[in-house]
Design a protein around this motif. Structure first.
Motif, short mmCIF file in Angstrom:
data_model
loop_
_atom_site.label_atom_id
_atom_site.label_comp_id
_atom_site.label_asym_id
_atom_site.label_seq_id
_atom_site.Cartn_x
_atom_site.Cartn_y
_atom_site.Cartn_z
N ASN A 123 0.87 -1.29 0.05
CA ASN A 123 -0.04 0.01 -0.06
C ASN A 123 0.78 1.16 0.13
O ASN A 123 1.98 1.36 0.89
CB ASN A 123 -0.90 -0.19 1.36
CG ASN A 123 -1.95 -1.16 1.18
OD1 ASN A 123 -2.05 -1.67 2.23
ND2 ASN A 123 -2.71 -1.36 0.11
N GLY A 124 0.59 1.98 -0.99
CA GLY A 124 1.36 3.33 -1.08
C GLY A 124 2.73 3.17 -1.76
O GLY A 124 3.48 4.03 -1.87
N GLN A 146 -2.77 14.84 6.42
CA GLN A 146 -3.24 15.14 5.17
C GLN A 146 -4.89 14.68 4.99
O GLN A 146 -5.43 13.80 5.63
CB GLN A 146 -2.39 14.35 4.11
CG GLN A 146 -2.53 12.92 4.36
CD GLN A 146 -1.34 12.17 3.29
OE1 GLN A 146 -0.31 11.86 4.01
NE2 GLN A 146 -1.75 11.97 2.01
N THR A 201 -6.07 11.52 -0.04
CA THR A 201 -5.26 11.63 -0.87
C THR A 201 -4.02 10.57 -0.47
O THR A 201 -2.96 10.24 -0.67
CB THR A 201 -4.21 12.90 -0.54
OG1 THR A 201 -3.99 12.91 0.91
CG2 THR A 201 -5.09 14.13 -1.04
#
Ligand SMILES: Nc1ncnc2c1ncn2[C@@H]1O[C@H](COP(=O)(O)OP(=O)(O)OP(=O)(O)O)[C@@H](O)[C@H]1O
Ligand SMILES: [Mg+2]
Lengths: 357, 537
Positions: free
Chosen positions: B56-57, B428, B432
């Motif tokens: 993930n990411g 954040q 996003t």
């Protein structure tokens, strides 16, 4: 063998038809249509001459600007935006026609109408440019335009004055049983119906529904936004022409009051301010409701201030009603879908899935 | 110039160029401080099905958005069909022949299925297809994807998540495509629908079209792909041939660590017969097992049989079934979101008293918490910060006179973020975060409240394999503390690894309730199709 095969065909198709009705995309208009009917009847009761009134042409003169204002305010809302400048732009059009075009000898409808529409398109495009490319919030960008036209209007013509071309005057008369303005309404309806059959209308609804879905699917979001603001300007200017026909002159102060009316018409017309659903028809209906209320109270000799109070009350009632009906519709739809899902599952279970194991 | 003068290597190079649909080199992209993509390199051959793997990411979606014209790269380049490409918009990419299914199910809920398939194909004013072409095109695409009976005039909001996802796949395949990109395009689908989609993709690739897809399911990746490109922290670390590598190779590339990979190999071992992982189960302490939730004679649909289940403290109950068989109704009945047609759902409190659940609020008050499936529509507040999304449910507990005790909530967040290796800053906007990290936030919100019963609707969708393994441990530890978990999943392997018992739902009735120790993949699949699991040999 299959359970579904035993179900009579017309049962299945009536179920389909019910689903279709519940998911109809015009369902949003049910409350404003109902309001119009109710208010019409009440008007008749208070003033039996209402339906056959001799001054029907005069009444139409008041009604038709409301219709166009309502539609103009609706269009940007559908794509998830907003335009505050519609009212004062329409007001400025009365001056444009009476004090700018007429003195320079431009009076023929085949010149005036294209010029007025072009002015609207240009004004709307400027709005759109600041919103789409400069990325100003719609309310701010169009507030700027609102002030601009209001100032310009009062600077050019501080009080009611000027004269309008003869054909515009005659628009307020009846031709046979039909008041002249209705030809404009009919003409616009034809143009809009044609336009809403094009891809543009779907594009507007997608952009209002979910901008990211629209963009990633390939919709040119900027072009859609820009053209919808341009069209909004054009409709506002037609509303302005109708206003000029109503007051038979130019007036720099008349437009502002239509701003609140326009916003109210959108809400009354069952249009979600989030965008993505509804249609111009709703805004027109909302405008008609406002007209009917005003008419009713005038006939009943109620002060003009009371009109606003009643507008406010009806607005809140209508919105609550709208919300409730929408909720019930959704529940019903969900329920009947669950039922048909079961029969579909039975069908699939019998035919498709098992054989694949 | 006579052809014979050209050196033979030139032909080989030409041939390679012809066989390559898409060549990505050193692609980079930052969002503010975040280096989402650093140096991604990838070649996609003609007729190839290629998987893009990564935690993930790691930048998979970012790369895909660049290839699809949604965002522009900061550096690097890519060649499409032999020439340099740089798409100014998704429309341009589609026009060139790249069709994409995005990770988020992007739809307009108020519009019809047909509109949702075809919007975006038109010009500003001109329709590209007539109404009848759209209707037949939509039917054809939905047939190919295994949704033949779907009424294309229905508004999208009435569809299940799986159906919505398939509509977004239909949106991609009705466009004339040479390269189809699926960013976790199968994450909401059950096994049956997934097989249908895979069959379609294989057919297409045998015609010379290419597919690039991401998935966090290793069995899926190894089943479908010919080659796998692995991204780690925005950089391509390897491209491997499926025939020559194993799950653990890929997982190791993904994480850069070794031990986690070995664990996964064990849990997923082979794609066919998935067995439960006894080592992990055996470590669990024996539990006293007082009942906490009782499903008593519940009927979900008019034609279905009543079902009764007793859920005990510390137990993990799995729920399986093909899409639309009633699992969601069951789960929603458990947490009071909907009332079953018949029967009762009862929470047993600490003192042993029964309370019937009458509403969602009521269920919440009694300690039954629900983690919904569709994070975009039901769970997350997209524009709010990661931390606020995490802390919102703790409000009731962690407040003084109605003001959130931020310190305590922060601490809770830090612990959870560390545990699940959540990539991103707490400040954040949650939208996003990468898809899998959003899912972790949603999960953390509810688990951090220590409910009595936690009802999870497909909670690990979009979470990467290594983190999944850690979250399994996390769920087990919650159960060991005495929490009861209900776990709905479309992934049978996951249920076999994690749960104590598995209820299989078919046509609104409970076809089987199996102790996981006795369950096998085959038995569960049999029950999912309405057969008696014991007859399965
Ligand atoms: N618009 C954005 N603003 C800020 N950061 C972003 C944005 N989009 C992505 N990121 C960051 O870029 C990194 C890569 O995200 P990306 O979505 O590409 O990951 P992914 O590999 O698709 O992960 P997943 O498997 O969870 O979907 C993440 O750390 C994410 O938080
Ligand atoms: Mg992603």
């Amino acid at each position: 063998m299959s359970e579904l095969a035993v179900l009579p065909n017309d049962f299945v198709s009536s179920q389909r038809a019910a689903l279709r009705r519940l998911s109809d995309r015009h369902a949003y208009a049910s409350v404003p249509v109902g309001l119009c009917v109710v208010l019409f009847v009440v008007n008749l009761l208070v003033q039996p001459a209402f339906a056959g009134r001799a001054d029907w042409a005069t009444a139409s003169g008041v009604l038709v600007p409301y219709l166009f204002i309502g539609m103009a305010f609706t269009l940007p809302v559908l794509q998830g935006g907003f335009d505050l400048s519609i009212g004062t732009l329409a007001g400025f059009m009365t001056i444009f026609v009476s004090t700018v075009l007429l003195p320079s000898g431009i009076t023929a409808p085949e010149l005036v109408i294209p010029l007025v529409v072009a002015f609207g398109l240009l004004s709307g495009t400027i709005n759109g440019f600041f919103i789409v490319y400069v990325r100003l919030p719609p309310i701010i960008a169009t507030l700027g335009m609102y002030l601009f036209y209001e100032g310009l209007g009062t600077a050019v013509l501080p009080e009611q004055g000027g004269t309008i071309p003869g054909w515009l005057v005659r628009l307020s008369q009846s031709y046979g049983p039909i008041p002249g303005q209705w030809f404009v309404v009919a003409g616009f309806a034809i143009v809009w119906l044609a336009l809403s059959r094009t891809a543009l209308f779907r594009n507007i609804l997608v952009v209002g529904g979910d901008e990211r879905a629209a963009y990633t699917a390939g919709v040119n979001v900027k072009a859609v936004r820009l053209s919808s603001y341009a069209l909004t300007g054009a409709i506002a200017c037609i509303a302005g022409l109708m206003l000029a026909a109503l007051i038979q002159s130019g007036d720099g102060t008349i437009g502002a009051q239509y701003t609140i009316s326009g916003i109210t018409a959108v809400a009354l017309g069952g249009i979600s301010l989030h965008g993505g659903k509804g249609g111009l028809f709703g805004g027109a209906l909302g405008g008609a409701v406002l007209f009917l209320i005003a008419q009713l109270l005038t006939d009943a000799n109620v002060s003009i201030y009371a009109v606003q109070i009643v507008d406010g009350i009806i607005l809140i009632v209508a919105l609550s009603l709208n919300g409730t009906l929408d909720y019930l519709r959704r529940r019903l739809l969900r329920k009947s879908l669950a039922q048909s899902a079961v029969s579909a599952a039975v069908e699939e279970g019998q035919s498709g899935i098992r054989t694949t194991v | 110039m006579p052809i014979s003068k050209r050196p033979p290597e030139a032909y080989a190079a030409d041939q390679a160029a012809i066989d390559t649909q898409l060549a990505v080199r050193d692609m980079a992209r930052s969002f503010g401080e975040t280096r989402a993509l650093d140096s991604a390199t990838l070649t996609l051959r003609r007729g190839e099905i290629h998987a893009l793997a990564g935690e993930n990411g790691s930048g998979k979606s970012t790369l895909i958005k660049i290839l699809s014209g949604v965002i522009r790269p900061d550096g690097g380049e890519f060649m499409f069909q032999g020439s340099r490409a740089r798409f100014a918009s998704p429309y341009a990419a589609q026009h060139a022949g790249i069709s994409t299914v995005y990770q988020e199910t992007l739809i307009t809920p108020e519009m019809s299925v047909r509109d949702n398939i075809f919007f975006g194909t038109d010009g500003l004013i001109r329709h590209q297809r007539s109404k009848s072409q759209e209707i037949s095109g939509a039917h054809l695409a939905l047939d190919q994807l295994g949704l033949p009976g779907l009424d294309i005039d229905r508004p999208m909001w009435t569809l299940s998540l799986a159906e919505r996802q398939l509509v977004t796949v239909a949106r991609a395949i009705v466009r004339p495509w040479q390269v189809l990109i699926l960013d976790e395009g199968t994450s909401a689908l059950d096994a049956h629908r997934r097989d249908r989609l895979f069959a379609y993709l294989r057919d297409a690739s045998s015609e010379g079209k290419s597919v690039l897809f991401t998935s966090h399911r290793m069995d899926e990746v190894f089943d479908l792909a010919q080659r796998i490109t692995v991204l780690r922290n925005g950089t391509t670390v390897a491209t491997v041939d499926v025939a020559e590598s194993s799950y653990s190779d890929v997982l190791q590339h993904m994480s850069g660590r070794e031990q986690a990979a070995a664990l996964m190999e064990e849990t997923n071992g082979g794609s066919g017969e998935v067995r439960s992982a006894p080592s992990a189960l055996a470590q669990r302490p024996a539990r006293s097992g007082e009942p906490v939730l009782r499903v008593s004679d519940v009927t979900l649909r008019a034609s279905s049989q009543p079902m009764s289940i007793e859920l005990k403290r510390g137990e993990i109950l799995g729920i399986a079934g093909l899409e639309g068989q009633g699992q969601v109704e069951l789960v929603e009945a458990l947490c009071g979101l909907s009332r079953p047609r018949g029967g009762r759902v009862i929470v047993v409190d600490d003192a042993g008293r029964d309370h019937e659940i009458s509403s969602y609020r009521d269920a919440n008050r009694r300690g039954v918490r629900y983690v919904p499936r569709d994070r975009r529509q039901e769970g997350l507040f997209a524009s709010q910060s990661v931390f606020d999304n995490f802390a919102i449910a703790s409000w009731g507990e962690l407040n003084r006179f109605g003001i959130l005790k931020r310190g305590a909530a922060r601490k809770r967040y830090q612990e959870y973020a560390e545990y699940t290796r959540l990539v991103g800053s707490p400040n954040q906007p949650v939208s996003t975060l990468s898809g899998g990290n959003q899912q972790k936030v949603l999960l953390g919100r509810w688990t951090s409240m220590h409910p009595t019963v936690l009802v999870l609707n497909d909670p690990l969708r979009g979470v990467d394999a290594n983190t999944k393994e850690e979250l399994y441990q996390f769920f087990r530890s919650l159960a060991a503390e005495g929490m009861a978990l209900v776990f709905l999943s479309t992934e049978i392997g996951e249920l076999l690894v994690l749960t104590d018992r598995i209820a299989v739902i078919h046509e609104g009735s409970m076809q089987a309730l199996l102790p996981t120790a006795e369950a096998t993949n085959g038995k569960i699949v049999a029950a999912m199709f309405g057969q008696n699991p014991e007859e399965e040999s």
